[in-house]
Design an enzyme around this catalytic site. Structure first.
Site, short mmCIF file in Angstrom:
data_model
loop_
_atom_site.label_atom_id
_atom_site.label_comp_id
_atom_site.label_asym_id
_atom_site.label_seq_id
_atom_site.Cartn_x
_atom_site.Cartn_y
_atom_site.Cartn_z
N ARG A 1 6.62 -10.02 6.39
CA ARG A 1 5.85 -9.28 5.39
C ARG A 1 6.43 -9.56 4.01
O ARG A 1 7.64 -9.73 3.87
CB ARG A 1 5.91 -7.77 5.67
CG ARG A 1 5.10 -7.30 6.88
CD ARG A 1 3.59 -7.39 6.64
NE ARG A 1 2.82 -6.88 7.77
CZ ARG A 1 2.29 -7.65 8.74
NH1 ARG A 1 2.46 -8.97 8.72
NH2 ARG A 1 1.59 -7.09 9.70
N HIS B 1 -1.15 -16.12 4.45
CA HIS B 1 -1.00 -15.25 5.63
C HIS B 1 -1.78 -15.82 6.83
O HIS B 1 -2.66 -15.16 7.39
CB HIS B 1 -1.47 -13.82 5.31
CG HIS B 1 -0.88 -12.79 6.23
ND1 HIS B 1 -0.52 -11.53 5.82
CD2 HIS B 1 -0.58 -12.82 7.56
CE1 HIS B 1 -0.03 -10.84 6.84
NE2 HIS B 1 -0.07 -11.61 7.91
#
Ligand code: NAP
Ligand code: GLV
Length: 314
Positions: free
Chosen positions: A229, A277
């Site tokens: 993250r 991502h």
């Protein structure tokens, strides 16, 4: 009895289609409703979600099970209206181990084979060989995390000949992998590393773990791969470490704000490689079937896999 489905980033509705097919196969009587078309809210007892919008939980008073369409549940746990008593289940593996392993292997190869240096040399039209290029067996890879995905990555890298170590809360036993556990062992974990990979869940303990202090513990010139993250990394500290050469290069798949704002310095940094991502997407049929299986287990009164411990946050 109904299930509400919501995905913030299901371009083309592909995952929803796969999920509906998997539910139809495993639980033909369960109605799947796509948020915000929830119909009679009192009938909705399951939710399958990725980045749910604010207000969703408040609108669903009878939820008994929440299924995350992801491995990480940090965003879900931050939802302000998240009901405190409803159990949450996350995706475990869900077809992500292979793409995650490929992605990290690519990043490690890129650093170990010095592709960044050769790219720079190419731009200068310079034919420059490095006779001292390190072998895989001399390239130490450290993975923050030793869970479902980190252990798959560790296996891939070990087979490819890299010495691999992991860092987790509890000690692990994995063939060919050295396990470090707990904060006391983090300094030893950092020693002699060549590439640091982050595969931790985002929790209050791991938030901003990749900061100046950690970077300064690493040998000068360590490369970084963040596939966990964005909040694990302190952006300013990474930029400083890249400028000083403490970190040689970074492969980043995740960011504090996604999409990354257009004026963010990462975009044009010559030693940062970025992807949006995509390291291990959950759009595949395996994930859809696994979540549908969890819902079927719940409907049968069984405990679905992937139970999230709200105390630890993962
Ligand atoms: P997981 O199986 O839950 O593994 C988490 C690991 O982190 C465990 O080994 C755990 O230690 C360790 N850990 C947690 N808190 C820690 C702490 N305070 N100190 C040390 N170790 C700690 O998770 P996963 O399925 O492998 O997924 C990991 C993360 O990858 C997800 O949370 C998500 O953020 C990210 N992800 C990214 C993508 C992408 O496309 N970029 C895709 C999927 C997942 P113990 O084993 O001791 O509990
Ligand atoms: C993706 O980032 C996931 O957590 O599954």
């Amino acid at each position: 009895m109904a299930l509400v489905f919501y995905s913030h980033s299901d371009e083309g509705g592909l995952f929803e289609k796969r999920f509906r097919a998997a539910i139809a196969e495993q639980l033909p009587d369960l109605e799947v409703r796509t948020w915000p078309e929830i119909g009679d809210a009192s009938e909705v007892i399951y939710a399958a979600l990725w980045l749910p919008p604010e207000g969703l939980f408040k609108a669903l008073p009878n939820l008994t099970h929440i299924f995350a369409l992801s491995a990480g549940v940090d965003r879900l746990l931050q939802a302000r209206d998240l009901p405190s008593e409803v159990p949450i289940y996350r995706l475990e593996e869900g077809g992500m181990a292979a793409p995650m392993s490929q992605y990290v292997h690519y990043g490690v190869l890129h650093a170990q084979r010095q592709m960044g240096l050769y790219k720079e040399a190419q731009q200068r039209q310079q034919w420059k060989r490095d006779a001292a290029e390190p072998a895989a067996g001399d390239w130490e890879v450290g993975i923050l995390g030793a869970g479902v995905l980190a252990s798959a990555v560790a296996e891939t890298l070990t087979v490819a000949g890299y010495p691999v170590r992991t860092w987790s809360r509890s000690r692990k036993q994995q063939a060919g992998v050295t396990s470090f556990a707990g904060w006391d062992e983090l300094p030893a974990f950092c020693e002699n590393l060549n590439t640091l990979v982050c595969l931790l869940p985002l929790t209050s303990d791991t938030d901003s773990i990749m900061n100046a202090e950690l970077f300064n513990r690493l040998p000068k010139g360590t490369s970084l791969i963040n596939v966990a993250r964005g909040e694990h990394c302190v952006d300013e500290d990474l930029l400083t470490a890249l400028d000083s050469g403490q970190i040689s290069s970074a492969l980043l798949d995740v960011f504090r704000q996604e999409p990354l704002p257009s004026d963010h310095p990462f975009w044009l940094h010559e030693r940062i490689m970025m992807t949006p991502h995509i390291a291990a997407p959950t759009a595949g049929g395996i994930a859809a079937k696994q979540i549908a299986k969890g819902v079927a287990d719940a409907a049968a009164g069984l405990q679905p896999a992937g139970f999230v411990d709200r105390k630890t946050g993962y």
